[in-house]
Design an enzyme around this catalytic site. Structure first.
Site, PDB file in Angstrom:
ATOM      1  N   ARG A   1     -14.333  -4.922   6.570  1.00  0.00           N
ATOM      2  CA  ARG A   1     -14.019  -5.855   7.654  1.00  0.00           C
ATOM      3  C   ARG A   1     -12.531  -6.179   7.658  1.00  0.00           C
ATOM      4  O   ARG A   1     -11.817  -5.960   6.681  1.00  0.00           O
ATOM      5  CB  ARG A   1     -14.821  -7.155   7.470  1.00  0.00           C
ATOM      6  CG  ARG A   1     -14.467  -7.871   6.184  1.00  0.00           C
ATOM      7  CD  ARG A   1     -14.895  -9.308   6.135  1.00  0.00           C
ATOM      8  NE  ARG A   1     -14.664  -9.880   4.812  1.00  0.00           N
ATOM      9  CZ  ARG A   1     -13.499 -10.292   4.358  1.00  0.00           C
ATOM     10  NH1 ARG A   1     -12.424 -10.185   5.116  1.00  0.00           N
ATOM     11  NH2 ARG A   1     -13.370 -10.798   3.153  1.00  0.00           N
TER      12      ARG A   1
ATOM     13  N   GLY B   1      -9.327  -8.865   7.603  1.00  0.00           N
ATOM     14  CA  GLY B   1      -9.073 -10.102   6.882  1.00  0.00           C
ATOM     15  C   GLY B   1      -8.759  -9.886   5.417  1.00  0.00           C
ATOM     16  O   GLY B   1      -8.612  -8.758   4.947  1.00  0.00           O
TER      17      GLY B   1
ATOM     18  N   TYR C   1     -14.846 -16.192   0.118  1.00  0.00           N
ATOM     19  CA  TYR C   1     -15.991 -16.471  -0.753  1.00  0.00           C
ATOM     20  C   TYR C   1     -17.246 -16.564   0.091  1.00  0.00           C
ATOM     21  O   TYR C   1     -17.231 -17.109   1.209  1.00  0.00           O
ATOM     22  CB  TYR C   1     -15.781 -17.792  -1.497  1.00  0.00           C
ATOM     23  CG  TYR C   1     -17.035 -18.348  -2.128  1.00  0.00           C
ATOM     24  CD1 TYR C   1     -17.521 -17.830  -3.327  1.00  0.00           C
ATOM     25  CD2 TYR C   1     -17.745 -19.385  -1.523  1.00  0.00           C
ATOM     26  CE1 TYR C   1     -18.691 -18.333  -3.905  1.00  0.00           C
ATOM     27  CE2 TYR C   1     -18.906 -19.892  -2.095  1.00  0.00           C
ATOM     28  CZ  TYR C   1     -19.373 -19.364  -3.284  1.00  0.00           C
ATOM     29  OH  TYR C   1     -20.522 -19.859  -3.846  1.00  0.00           O
TER      30      TYR C   1
ATOM     31  N   ALA D   1     -18.777 -16.798   9.078  1.00  0.00           N
ATOM     32  CA  ALA D   1     -19.368 -17.582   7.993  1.00  0.00           C
ATOM     33  C   ALA D   1     -18.994 -19.043   8.204  1.00  0.00           C
ATOM     34  O   ALA D   1     -17.803 -19.367   8.299  1.00  0.00           O
ATOM     35  CB  ALA D   1     -18.880 -17.092   6.636  1.00  0.00           C
TER      36      ALA D   1
ATOM     37  N   CYS E   1      -8.309 -16.323   2.313  1.00  0.00           N
ATOM     38  CA  CYS E   1      -7.668 -15.702   3.461  1.00  0.00           C
ATOM     39  C   CYS E   1      -6.151 -15.681   3.355  1.00  0.00           C
ATOM     40  O   CYS E   1      -5.439 -15.633   4.357  1.00  0.00           O
ATOM     41  CB  CYS E   1      -8.099 -16.378   4.766  1.00  0.00           C
ATOM     42  SG  CYS E   1      -9.879 -16.260   5.043  1.00  0.00           S
TER      43      CYS E   1
END
Length: 245
Positions: free
Chosen positions: A91, A93, A97, A181, A197
């Site tokens: 993905r 990014g 977590y 998320a 991030c």
């Protein structure tokens, strides 16, 4: 829209992502934590089936056991304390977590049929989060220089903001997977093992719905998510949460 007027994503038209024919999107919820490798394998299989026209689109709601994932922009230096397994993810990014108390929504949609615009699609996922949070009277905001959805925390000091939701997507043959998320009630100390991030500024932290004083259940969040999803992407059809492929 709740983001600042200067944010160019505010001007994106999200309506074209609603369904244009075809069956409703399947809506599945897994009650037990799903190991990350199992989830990725299931997504890969389902994405291939959607691209081939052999399966309907799918939104899969789940929780993972505690773990860290690194996206395509992840840096080894952002791993501070590898207390949990870390997985390399395809993905977009950086490091994030996942764990119990966090609602992960893996969104598998055929963007070629809906609208082949990745930037607008990501904005639509942001809007999905914003509308879900608004159902609990939480004002989430976009930030052009930071990924995810943020809430202002003047109680923690001037200019302080906490991240409440993350976004990371991948496409194969214009079918999306991975997704979003939302922190409902995770153990926030687990985020200390990474630089979430890649954001190192001490003014920016991590929060959750419960941390903000909203005593909501995962089921409450799921209902709000589904309503917001249908507003943006079209009708859904509930399915028993079993194998996804």
């Amino acid at each position: 829209m709740v983001n600042s007027p200067q944010n160019p994503r505010q001007q994106l038209d999200l309506t074209p992502f609603s369904a244009r024919g075809g069956p409703p999107v399947e809506w599945r919820i897994s009650d037990d934590p799903v190991p990350y490798p199992d989830a990725v394998a299931a997504m890969e299989a389902r994405v291939a089936a959607i691209a081939a026209g052999e399966a309907p689109e799918l939104v899969w709601l789940l929780e993972h056991p505690p773990l860290y994932t690194s996206g395509t922009s992840g840096k080894e230096t952002d791993l501070r304390d590898p207390r949990f397994p870390i997985f390399t993810s395809g993905r977009g990014g950086q490091l994030t977590y996942h764990g119990p108390g966090q609602r992960v929504a893996y969104v598998m949609l055929d963007l070629k049929r809906r609208r082949p615009d990745v930037r607008a699609y990501v904005a639509s996922l942001e809007e999905l989060i914003l509308r879900t949070l608004a159902a609990f009277n939480i004002r989430g905001e976009r930030r052009e220089d930071r990924v995810g959805v943020w809430v202002r925390r003047p109680d923690k000091g001037e200019g302080h903001e906490d991240k409440i939701a993350a976004i990371g997507v991948r496409l194969k043959r214009w079918v999306s997977f991975h997704g979003i998320a939302i922190n409902v009630e995770p153990e926030l100390s687990h985020f200390a093992g990474i630089v979430p991030c890649g954001v190192v500024d001490p003014r920016y932290g991590v929060t959750s719905l419960v941390d903000l004083g909203q005593l909501v259940s995962m089921a409450d969040v799921d209902l709000a998510l589904r309503q917001a999803f249908e507003e943006l992407f079209g009708p859904t059809r509930a399915q028993v949460a079993e194998a996804v492929a």
